[in-house]
Design a protein around this motif. Structure first.
Motif, PDB file in Angstrom:
ATOM      1  N   TRP A  73     -36.800  -3.515  50.912  1.00  0.00           N
ATOM      2  CA  TRP A  73     -35.770  -2.537  51.319  1.00  0.00           C
ATOM      3  C   TRP A  73     -34.733  -3.142  52.258  1.00  0.00           C
ATOM      4  O   TRP A  73     -33.548  -2.848  52.158  1.00  0.00           O
ATOM      5  CB  TRP A  73     -36.426  -1.324  51.985  1.00  0.00           C
ATOM      6  N   GLY A  74     -35.192  -3.937  53.157  1.00  0.00           N
ATOM      7  CA  GLY A  74     -34.262  -4.559  54.104  1.00  0.00           C
ATOM      8  C   GLY A  74     -33.232  -5.440  53.407  1.00  0.00           C
ATOM      9  O   GLY A  74     -32.050  -5.437  53.731  1.00  0.00           O
ATOM     10  N   GLY A  75     -33.682  -6.158  52.410  1.00  0.00           N
ATOM     11  CA  GLY A  75     -32.772  -7.013  51.648  1.00  0.00           C
ATOM     12  C   GLY A  75     -31.762  -6.210  50.848  1.00  0.00           C
ATOM     13  O   GLY A  75     -30.593  -6.571  50.759  1.00  0.00           O
ATOM     14  N   TRP A  76     -32.227  -5.119  50.242  1.00  0.00           N
ATOM     15  CA  TRP A  76     -31.307  -4.278  49.457  1.00  0.00           C
ATOM     16  C   TRP A  76     -30.256  -3.628  50.351  1.00  0.00           C
ATOM     17  O   TRP A  76     -29.082  -3.525  49.992  1.00  0.00           O
ATOM     18  CB  TRP A  76     -32.082  -3.208  48.690  1.00  0.00           C
ATOM     19  N   ILE A  77     -30.659  -3.192  51.513  1.00  0.00           N
ATOM     20  CA  ILE A  77     -29.695  -2.584  52.445  1.00  0.00           C
ATOM     21  C   ILE A  77     -28.687  -3.630  52.911  1.00  0.00           C
ATOM     22  O   ILE A  77     -27.480  -3.380  52.946  1.00  0.00           O
ATOM     23  CB  ILE A  77     -30.438  -1.945  53.645  1.00  0.00           C
TER      24      ILE A  77
END
Length: 85
Positions: free
Chosen positions: A10-14
């Motif tokens: 999730w952190g990467g997608w954000i």
């Protein structure tokens, strides 16, 4: 036991989403700046130079000088500085 199959999570997608928004914002701003720079004053006729009397009238109209100073400077300009219209 890898939850995301080795993906960014999730952190990467954000982070990628914000990066993409920043990139496209930069592209749009650059295109707008380029268009405004190319449009300069090409389509407008040149402004005729103002004569001394016209400049004096404009300064008086804006309130930069008072009536006494306006009359004194107008008298110094003499009759040759009258408007030509």
């Amino acid at each position: 036991m890898m939850w995301h199959d080795g993906g960014p999570g999730w952190g990467g997608w954000i982070l990628m989403s914000f990066g993409m928004i920043a990139f496209w914002t930069l592209v749009v701003v650059a295109v707008i700046a380029l268009v405004r720079g190319l449009q300069s004053d090409q389509g407008r006729p040149p402004r005729p130079p103002a004569d001394a009397r016209q400049l004096l009238d404009e300064r008086f109209a804006r309130g930069e000088i008072d009536a006494e100073e306006y009359k004194a400077r107008r008298d110094l300009l003499g009759p040759g500085a009258e408007r030509r219209r």
